[in-house]
Design a protein around this motif. Sequence first.
Motif, PDB file in Angstrom:
ATOM      1  N   LYS A   1      -1.244 -15.012  11.059  1.00 29.42           N
ATOM      2  CA  LYS A   1       0.038 -14.993  11.762  1.00 29.42           C
ATOM      3  C   LYS A   1       0.327 -16.345  12.423  1.00 29.42           C
TER       4      LYS A   1
ATOM      5  N   ASN B   1       0.827  -1.214   0.000  1.00 33.82           N
ATOM      6  CA  ASN B   1       0.000   0.000   0.000  1.00 33.82           C
ATOM      7  C   ASN B   1       0.861   1.265   0.000  1.00 33.82           C
TER       8      ASN B   1
ATOM      9  N   ASN C   1      -4.251  -2.493  -2.231  1.00 37.33           N
ATOM     10  CA  ASN C   1      -5.643  -2.923  -2.285  1.00 37.33           C
ATOM     11  C   ASN C   1      -6.455  -1.956  -3.151  1.00 37.33           C
TER      12      ASN C   1
ATOM     13  N   SER D   1      -3.247  -7.836   2.785  1.00 38.66           N
ATOM     14  CA  SER D   1      -2.253  -7.673   1.714  1.00 38.66           C
ATOM     15  C   SER D   1      -0.961  -8.369   2.102  1.00 38.66           C
TER      16      SER D   1
ATOM     17  N   TYR E   1       1.593   1.921  12.126  1.00 38.85           N
ATOM     18  CA  TYR E   1       2.544   1.911  11.007  1.00 38.85           C
ATOM     19  C   TYR E   1       3.885   2.510  11.404  1.00 38.85           C
TER      20      TYR E   1
END
Length: 276
Positions: A246, A81, A102, A193, A224
């Motif tokens: 995960k 992204n 996406n 993603s 982030y």
Amino acid sequence: SAKLSQQELLCELKTRVPLTMIKAGDGPFKGEDWQKYLPTEDLNKKFENLKRCAVVSSAGSLKNATLGAEIDDHDAVMRFNAAPTDGYSIDVGKKTSIRIINSQLVHDEKHNFLTDPLYQTGVLIVWDPAPYKQDLQHWYSNPDYSFFERYMEYRKKHPEQLFYITNPVMQWNLWDIIQENSLEKVQRNPPSSGMQGIALMMSLCGEVNVYEFLPSKRQSDICYYYQQFNDRACTMGAYHPLMYEKNLVKRMNQGTDHDIFHYGRVTLPGFRNIHC
Ligand code: NCC
């Protein structure tokens, strides 16, 4: 079903999630425009013989990770992204070979997808949360975010840059494997993603190192590495079945717990090195 061994799990991925991009002539993707805009070159032809690849998650735990040199040392690097490298290269590296985005990012004006140079490096791959296992026609007339027009617009502006659309069959076959190997019922939304990218890189590379998908000792609520924004859901999941993804990746990991703890690093074999 009985709990699969690591080898069996890897084989499931290899046999059931092969690389599948939309090609001109697939279902409704026909006619002059699609002929012109969809890449004719196979992604795995473009990236023949990649040995070691890096997949870099966008997690906040990459802040102060100083993994940049290690990440750039791979033959190819995948990012997601809007994740940048400028200003963060000490932690995440400079190289971008493939970027998965996406359809929301392509669709929403606010991301400046058509003009931001961030997107103009490496090969682009877009995916859309298509309905579960419907035919292409059904999806085509009703994508989750209408992005087909903007895809063509981008291709017109940047004809030299390879830009693929994934066939939703890939994400749903991957989702099936996640569900079959989880004890609980998994929300039927496409894998993140990140998870899609991991499977894709396993197709292209001999070995894949994934960074901060399984969080290291730097784990925090920071979403982030490139934003001041806290939300646990970024790491644990809400819409995407991230927790289950995960857990699956942890079971496939051929690296050590030490690698996860210190470097947020997971090591997976590429499909060509999985013998089923
Ligand atoms: O957040 P996103 O993903 O762009 O992150 C890329 C991949 O990195 C992994 N990740 C990220 C943050 C974190 N703390 N831990 C992680 O493990 C995940 O594997 C994630 O997929 C997406 O998957 O497409 C997602 O996209 C964003 C957003 O649409 C884009 O960044 C564009 O702005 C979604 N966020 C929102 O819609 C608000 C996110 O849910 C999933």
